[in-house]
Write a protein that holds these residues in place. Structure first.
Motif, PDB file in Angstrom:
ATOM      1  N   LEU A 110       7.557   0.939   5.673  1.00  0.00           N
ATOM      2  CA  LEU A 110       6.599   2.118   5.374  1.00  0.00           C
ATOM      3  C   LEU A 110       6.526   2.616   3.810  1.00  0.00           C
ATOM      4  CD1 LEU A 110       6.726   2.768   8.850  1.00  0.00           C
ATOM      5  CD2 LEU A 110       5.324   1.318   8.224  1.00  0.00           C
ATOM      6  N   VAL A 111       5.799   2.230   3.063  1.00  0.00           N
ATOM      7  CA  VAL A 111       5.610   3.111   2.108  1.00  0.00           C
ATOM      8  C   VAL A 111       4.890   4.574   1.645  1.00  0.00           C
ATOM      9  CG1 VAL A 111       4.740   3.410   0.363  1.00  0.00           C
ATOM     10  CG2 VAL A 111       5.620   1.249   1.099  1.00  0.00           C
ATOM     11  N   PRO A 112       6.041   5.785   1.772  1.00  0.00           N
ATOM     12  CA  PRO A 112       5.141   7.195   1.982  1.00  0.00           C
ATOM     13  C   PRO A 112       4.294   7.385   1.016  1.00  0.00           C
ATOM     14  CG  PRO A 112       7.690   7.257   1.473  1.00  0.00           C
ATOM     15  CD  PRO A 112       7.445   5.422   1.259  1.00  0.00           C
ATOM     16  N   VAL A 113       3.033   7.729   1.449  1.00  0.00           N
ATOM     17  CA  VAL A 113       1.987   8.137   1.118  1.00  0.00           C
ATOM     18  C   VAL A 113       1.893   7.992  -0.694  1.00  0.00           C
ATOM     19  CG1 VAL A 113      -0.280   9.040   0.528  1.00  0.00           C
ATOM     20  CG2 VAL A 113       1.036   8.483   2.849  1.00  0.00           C
ATOM     21  N   ASP A 114       2.236   9.099  -1.063  1.00  0.00           N
ATOM     22  CA  ASP A 114       2.768   9.476  -3.107  1.00  0.00           C
ATOM     23  C   ASP A 114       2.986   8.191  -3.725  1.00  0.00           C
ATOM     24  OD1 ASP A 114       5.398  10.355  -1.206  1.00  0.00           O
ATOM     25  OD2 ASP A 114       5.279  12.069  -2.362  1.00  0.00           O
ATOM     26  N   GLU A 115       3.779   7.069  -3.202  1.00  0.00           N
ATOM     27  CA  GLU A 115       4.756   6.221  -3.024  1.00  0.00           C
ATOM     28  C   GLU A 115       3.695   5.151  -3.022  1.00  0.00           C
ATOM     29  OE1 GLU A 115       8.524   5.578  -2.884  1.00  0.00           O
ATOM     30  OE2 GLU A 115       8.826   8.882  -2.023  1.00  0.00           O
ATOM     31  N   ARG A 116       2.479   5.040  -2.514  1.00  0.00           N
ATOM     32  CA  ARG A 116       2.302   3.731  -2.575  1.00  0.00           C
ATOM     33  C   ARG A 116       1.644   2.948  -3.933  1.00  0.00           C
ATOM     34  NH1 ARG A 116      -0.843   5.209   2.758  1.00  0.00           N
ATOM     35  NH2 ARG A 116       1.187   4.814   4.217  1.00  0.00           N
ATOM     36  N   GLU A 117       1.491   1.653  -3.808  1.00  0.00           N
ATOM     37  CA  GLU A 117       0.965   1.287  -5.457  1.00  0.00           C
ATOM     38  C   GLU A 117      -0.309   0.495  -4.524  1.00  0.00           C
ATOM     39  OE1 GLU A 117       2.365   1.448  -8.065  1.00  0.00           O
ATOM     40  OE2 GLU A 117       4.059   1.916  -7.821  1.00  0.00           O
ATOM     41  N   GLU A 118      -1.153   0.247  -6.022  1.00  0.00           N
ATOM     42  CA  GLU A 118      -2.412   0.078  -5.841  1.00  0.00           C
ATOM     43  C   GLU A 118      -2.511  -1.554  -4.960  1.00  0.00           C
ATOM     44  OE1 GLU A 118      -6.855  -0.781  -7.819  1.00  0.00           O
ATOM     45  OE2 GLU A 118      -5.124   0.789  -8.495  1.00  0.00           O
ATOM     46  N   ALA A 119      -3.359  -2.663  -4.147  1.00  0.00           N
ATOM     47  CA  ALA A 119      -2.924  -3.099  -3.802  1.00  0.00           C
ATOM     48  C   ALA A 119      -3.707  -4.167  -4.066  1.00  0.00           C
ATOM     49  CB  ALA A 119      -3.713  -3.948  -2.307  1.00  0.00           C
ATOM     50  N   PRO A 120      -3.421  -5.675  -4.592  1.00  0.00           N
ATOM     51  CA  PRO A 120      -4.221  -6.808  -5.847  1.00  0.00           C
ATOM     52  C   PRO A 120      -5.521  -6.324  -5.010  1.00  0.00           C
ATOM     53  CG  PRO A 120      -2.246  -7.436  -3.991  1.00  0.00           C
ATOM     54  CD  PRO A 120      -2.246  -5.830  -3.830  1.00  0.00           C
ATOM     55  N   VAL A 121      -6.650  -7.398  -5.432  1.00  0.00           N
ATOM     56  CA  VAL A 121      -7.135  -7.863  -5.151  1.00  0.00           C
ATOM     57  C   VAL A 121      -7.149  -9.089  -4.880  1.00  0.00           C
ATOM     58  CG1 VAL A 121     -10.061  -8.217  -5.802  1.00  0.00           C
ATOM     59  CG2 VAL A 121      -9.291  -5.784  -6.590  1.00  0.00           C
ATOM     60  N   LEU A 122      -7.668  -9.358  -3.096  1.00  0.00           N
ATOM     61  CA  LEU A 122      -7.240 -10.739  -2.837  1.00  0.00           C
ATOM     62  C   LEU A 122      -8.988 -11.632  -2.844  1.00  0.00           C
ATOM     63  CD1 LEU A 122      -4.493  -9.888   0.289  1.00  0.00           C
ATOM     64  CD2 LEU A 122      -4.396 -10.696  -2.625  1.00  0.00           C
ATOM     65  N   GLU A 123      -9.121 -12.825  -3.539  1.00  0.00           N
ATOM     66  CA  GLU A 123     -10.488 -13.621  -3.304  1.00  0.00           C
ATOM     67  C   GLU A 123     -10.367 -15.117  -3.843  1.00  0.00           C
ATOM     68  OE1 GLU A 123     -12.269 -11.131  -6.952  1.00  0.00           O
ATOM     69  OE2 GLU A 123     -11.456 -11.691  -8.038  1.00  0.00           O
ATOM     70  N   GLY A 124     -10.780 -15.186  -3.066  1.00  0.00           N
ATOM     71  CA  GLY A 124     -10.794 -16.753  -2.911  1.00  0.00           C
ATOM     72  C   GLY A 124     -12.088 -17.461  -2.203  1.00  0.00           C
ATOM     73  N   ALA A 136     -11.404  -7.123  -1.721  1.00  0.00           N
ATOM     74  CA  ALA A 136     -13.189  -5.892  -1.905  1.00  0.00           C
ATOM     75  C   ALA A 136     -14.379  -5.274  -0.923  1.00  0.00           C
ATOM     76  CB  ALA A 136     -13.428  -5.544  -3.595  1.00  0.00           C
ATOM     77  N   ASP A 137     -14.429  -6.807  -0.613  1.00  0.00           N
ATOM     78  CA  ASP A 137     -15.425  -6.785   0.363  1.00  0.00           C
ATOM     79  C   ASP A 137     -16.001  -5.717   2.087  1.00  0.00           C
ATOM     80  OD1 ASP A 137     -16.790  -8.703  -0.682  1.00  0.00           O
ATOM     81  OD2 ASP A 137     -16.028 -10.509   0.787  1.00  0.00           O
ATOM     82  N   PHE A 138     -13.962  -5.270   1.711  1.00  0.00           N
ATOM     83  CA  PHE A 138     -13.369  -4.497   2.944  1.00  0.00           C
ATOM     84  C   PHE A 138     -13.152  -3.438   2.198  1.00  0.00           C
ATOM     85  CE2 PHE A 138     -11.781  -8.556   4.045  1.00  0.00           C
ATOM     86  CZ  PHE A 138     -13.344  -9.631   4.935  1.00  0.00           C
ATOM     87  N   ALA A 139     -13.724  -3.193   1.112  1.00  0.00           N
ATOM     88  CA  ALA A 139     -13.016  -1.611   0.769  1.00  0.00           C
ATOM     89  C   ALA A 139     -13.098  -0.525   1.790  1.00  0.00           C
ATOM     90  CB  ALA A 139     -13.603  -1.350  -1.214  1.00  0.00           C
ATOM     91  N   GLY A 140     -12.680   0.430   1.754  1.00  0.00           N
ATOM     92  CA  GLY A 140     -12.606   1.842   2.656  1.00  0.00           C
ATOM     93  C   GLY A 140     -12.475   1.524   3.937  1.00  0.00           C
ATOM     94  N   ARG A 141     -12.164   0.259   4.448  1.00  0.00           N
ATOM     95  CA  ARG A 141     -11.558  -0.113   5.716  1.00  0.00           C
ATOM     96  C   ARG A 141      -9.853  -0.470   4.815  1.00  0.00           C
ATOM     97  NH1 ARG A 141     -14.623  -3.613   9.261  1.00  0.00           N
ATOM     98  NH2 ARG A 141     -13.688  -2.841  10.295  1.00  0.00           N
ATOM     99  N   THR A 142      -8.929   0.148   6.464  1.00  0.00           N
ATOM    100  CA  THR A 142      -7.130  -0.328   6.372  1.00  0.00           C
ATOM    101  C   THR A 142      -7.595  -2.025   6.440  1.00  0.00           C
ATOM    102  OG1 THR A 142      -6.499   2.024   7.270  1.00  0.00           O
ATOM    103  CG2 THR A 142      -5.245   0.161   7.715  1.00  0.00           C
ATOM    104  N   LEU A 143      -6.331  -2.982   5.771  1.00  0.00           N
ATOM    105  CA  LEU A 143      -7.147  -3.826   5.847  1.00  0.00           C
ATOM    106  C   LEU A 143      -5.338  -4.075   5.792  1.00  0.00           C
ATOM    107  CD1 LEU A 143      -8.716  -6.058   5.018  1.00  0.00           C
ATOM    108  CD2 LEU A 143      -7.672  -6.077   2.901  1.00  0.00           C
ATOM    109  N   VAL A 144      -5.389  -5.491   6.893  1.00  0.00           N
ATOM    110  CA  VAL A 144      -3.828  -6.494   7.272  1.00  0.00           C
ATOM    111  C   VAL A 144      -4.033  -7.349   6.743  1.00  0.00           C
ATOM    112  CG1 VAL A 144      -3.255  -6.339   9.172  1.00  0.00           C
ATOM    113  CG2 VAL A 144      -3.752  -4.353   9.666  1.00  0.00           C
ATOM    114  N   VAL A 145      -3.356  -8.291   6.354  1.00  0.00           N
ATOM    115  CA  VAL A 145      -3.921  -8.894   5.337  1.00  0.00           C
ATOM    116  C   VAL A 145      -2.029  -9.840   6.092  1.00  0.00           C
ATOM    117  CG1 VAL A 145      -3.005  -9.984   3.210  1.00  0.00           C
ATOM    118  CG2 VAL A 145      -4.199  -8.353   3.403  1.00  0.00           C
TER     119      VAL A 145
END
Length: 194
Positions: free
Chosen positions: A45-59, A70-79
């Motif tokens: 688990l990463v503390p909020v202030d240490e989180r890195e931007e997630a990659p854009v996954l596409e294909g 990016a189709d799910f921007a603004g939602r919590t995403l479980v990959v």
């Protein structure tokens, strides 16, 4: 008698390659089942202030349509990284589907990364499980490598949780994933928004 030894770089590459492959192809190793060597269990688990931007996954998805995280921007995403050939993936698939249904009305979207699989086998597997969320075909693992700057993993299965702000918040590597573990991580991410 003289022996020639490979250069250091070649040896290092061989060791790294064998380590990656050991996570999914061992035979006769203690703790293995069905030719799969189970990995260790880790929840990061990463503390909020240490989180890195997630990659854009596409294909392409399993139906050949273009899809992007990016189709799910603004939602919590479980990959989730999975393959129909992977025993722990087969075991955890119903767990993932159940949790996806549980959180569907809470702004949580699930997205699979299907690796080293035949599309027909992956589709048949999803149909048998009743999977309702999409998967990106990631045959070469390129999408998975997008997490190299945040919480990298080459283990299969691996699950990442990306917060609603698009940052990598958690990674789960567990060959015996339970709904309570995944739900607990999702709850933590949902309540730790900044």
């Amino acid at each position: 008698m003289t022996r020639s030894f490979p250069r250091r770089g070649g040896v290092l590459l061989l060791v790294v390659t064998l380590a990656v492959l050991a996570g999914c192809s061992g035979r006769g190793t203690e703790g293995s089942t069905g030719g799969y060597v189970s990995g260790s269990r880790f929840v990061s688990l990463v503390p909020v202030d240490e989180r890195e931007e997630a990659p854009v996954l596409e294909g392409e998805d399993l139906e050949g349509e273009t899809i992007s995280s990016a189709d799910f921007a603004g939602r919590t995403l479980v990959v989730n990284v999975w393959g129909s050939w992977c025993p722990p993936c087969r075991k955890e698939a119903p767990v993932l589907q159940g949790v996806a249904e549980q959180y569907a009305d809470q702004g949580v979207q699930f997205l699979g990364l299907n690796v080293r699989d035949q599309t027909a086998a992956a589709r048949a597997f999803e149909k048998r499980i009743g999977t309702t969320y999409p998967s990106i075909v990631d045959t070469d693992g390129r999408q998975q490598l997008g997490f190299a700057d945040s919480l990298p993993s080459q283990a299969i299965p691996t699950t990442w949780v990306i917060d609603a702000e698009g940052r990598v918040a958690a990674r789960i590597i567990d060959p015996d994933l339970r709904a309570s573990t995944l739900s607990g991580v999702i709850d933590d991410v949902l309540t730790s928004r900044s």
